[in-house]
Design a protein around this motif. Structure first.
Motif, short mmCIF file in Angstrom:
data_model
loop_
_atom_site.label_atom_id
_atom_site.label_comp_id
_atom_site.label_asym_id
_atom_site.label_seq_id
_atom_site.Cartn_x
_atom_site.Cartn_y
_atom_site.Cartn_z
N TYR A 94 5.06 -2.89 -1.21
CA TYR A 94 4.29 -4.09 -0.62
C TYR A 94 5.53 -5.11 -0.47
CZ TYR A 94 0.55 -2.74 -3.46
OH TYR A 94 -0.21 -1.87 -4.88
N ALA A 112 -0.96 2.51 -1.16
CA ALA A 112 0.82 1.72 -1.12
C ALA A 112 1.34 2.80 -2.87
CB ALA A 112 0.27 0.75 -1.15
N TYR A 119 4.50 0.91 2.84
CA TYR A 119 4.92 0.14 2.75
C TYR A 119 4.65 -1.45 3.04
CZ TYR A 119 7.75 1.79 -0.32
OH TYR A 119 8.12 2.88 -1.81
N PRO A 120 2.90 -1.55 3.38
CA PRO A 120 2.35 -2.84 4.33
C PRO A 120 2.97 -4.65 3.73
CG PRO A 120 0.75 -2.56 1.96
CD PRO A 120 2.14 -1.23 2.55
N VAL A 121 3.70 -5.22 4.75
CA VAL A 121 3.72 -6.63 4.86
C VAL A 121 3.02 -7.26 4.83
CG1 VAL A 121 4.48 -8.50 5.80
CG2 VAL A 121 5.25 -5.95 6.80
N PHE A 174 -0.66 -7.70 10.00
CA PHE A 174 -0.56 -8.19 8.44
C PHE A 174 -1.11 -9.50 7.94
CE2 PHE A 174 2.80 -9.59 10.17
CZ PHE A 174 3.16 -10.79 9.69
N TYR A 178 6.27 0.58 8.21
CA TYR A 178 5.97 0.19 7.62
C TYR A 178 5.03 0.52 6.30
CZ TYR A 178 11.38 0.61 7.66
OH TYR A 178 12.69 1.01 8.35
N LYS A 179 3.73 0.15 7.06
CA LYS A 179 2.83 0.57 6.35
C LYS A 179 2.12 1.96 6.57
CE LYS A 179 -0.08 -1.43 9.65
NZ LYS A 179 -0.96 -3.00 10.71
N GLU A 180 2.73 2.49 7.33
CA GLU A 180 2.45 4.23 8.40
C GLU A 180 2.47 4.62 6.85
OE1 GLU A 180 -0.27 5.41 9.67
OE2 GLU A 180 -0.48 3.19 10.54
N ASP A 191 5.98 -4.09 10.16
CA ASP A 191 4.75 -3.55 9.66
C ASP A 191 3.57 -2.88 10.48
OD1 ASP A 191 1.96 -4.51 8.02
OD2 ASP A 191 0.99 -5.11 10.09
N LYS A 192 3.87 -2.45 11.32
CA LYS A 192 3.26 -1.57 12.32
C LYS A 192 4.02 0.01 11.13
CE LYS A 192 2.46 -3.57 16.34
NZ LYS A 192 2.63 -3.47 18.06
N TYR A 204 -4.68 -2.14 -2.20
CA TYR A 204 -4.16 -1.31 -1.72
C TYR A 204 -3.46 -0.06 -1.88
CZ TYR A 204 -2.51 -4.52 2.41
OH TYR A 204 -2.88 -5.94 3.34
#
Length: 234
Positions: free
Chosen positions: A83, A80, A114-116, A146, A109-111, A106-107, A77
């Motif tokens: 994480y 990122a 910070y992905p799960v 994730f 914060y990954k944007e 996840d939906k 990532y």
């Protein structure tokens, strides 16, 4: 004459009694001294050793097998900002209760960078429901957004110090390395309707603003990580 004889007799009895008592007192004193010297010194109670990462520590990367068959690490990532490492599993009622919340987190914060990344720390020989094959099934059934990794050989969760499922570690990417910024629970209730404190979301919001999470540590709750007993490993 008789009076003198009586006095002499009493004197001899007194002397004899004194001579008998002295060794007894000495023996008693010696015994007490020996007992005192033989008694072990009272030592301070051993303080518990902190195992795993603490907030502020630099976390090393890992390479673990995902449910899609590929190996994955944090280095995959590059864009990122950090994480959300979540130790979770298939069978634990607490882990199951948090699956939908993890998907939503996840939906969102990954944007925001910070992905799960979910990791199953359990030994499948202790609980077969946590096998890799059943992880694949669970991820498909729930539509995990994730990665879901297997901690094969249980080498990663002890490094982090995870004791529960779920147990969260937010790692923030810094110039020093991947620094642990938050450790603990996702929120304060297994029941989503009863949640009052969104610990994980609040920690991520703080990091996005450039602030330190407060609190940065909460007590994780859930099922214990499943591993073989020492005698089972012989």
């Amino acid at each position: 004459m008789l009076k003198q004889s009586v006095l002499m007799l009493l004197f001899l009895v007194f002397v004899a009694s004194c001579s008998n008592e002295a060794p007894q007192e000495e023996a008693k004193s010696t015994t007490e001294e020996t007992t005192a010297s033989a008694a072990p010194e009272k030592k301070e109670e051993a303080k518990p050793t902190v195992v795993g990462y603490q907030v502020g520590d630099i976390a090393t990367d890992f390479t673990l097998k995902n449910v899609d068959g590929n190996m994955l690490s944090m280095a995959d990532y590059p864009d990122a900002k950090g994480y959300v490492i979540v130790f979770t599993c298939n069978h634990c009622p607490y882990s199951i209760a948090y699956e939908d919340r993890l998907i939503e987190l996840d939906k969102k914060y990954k944007e925001l960078g910070y992905p799960v990344i979910a990791i199953n720390p359990n030994d499948p020989e202790v609980n077969e429901d946590d096998s890799y094959d059943k992880m694949i099934v669970r991820a498909e059934e729930k539509g995990f957004t994730f990665p879901y990794l297997m901690d094969e050989g249980q080498k990663i969760y002890p490094q982090y110090g995870a004791t529960k499922t779920p147990h969260v570690y937010v790692v923030n990417k810094t110039e020093e390395g991947n620094k642990v910024a938050y450790i603990g629970a996702i929120d304060d209730s297994k029941d989503p309707a009863a949640v009052k404190e969104h610990y994980l979301a609040n920690a991520l919001d703080a990091l996005i603003k450039g602030e330190a999470p407060n609190p940065s540590f909460t007590k994780a709750f859930g099922c214990s990580v499943k591993c073989k007993k020492p005698e089972d490993k012989i």
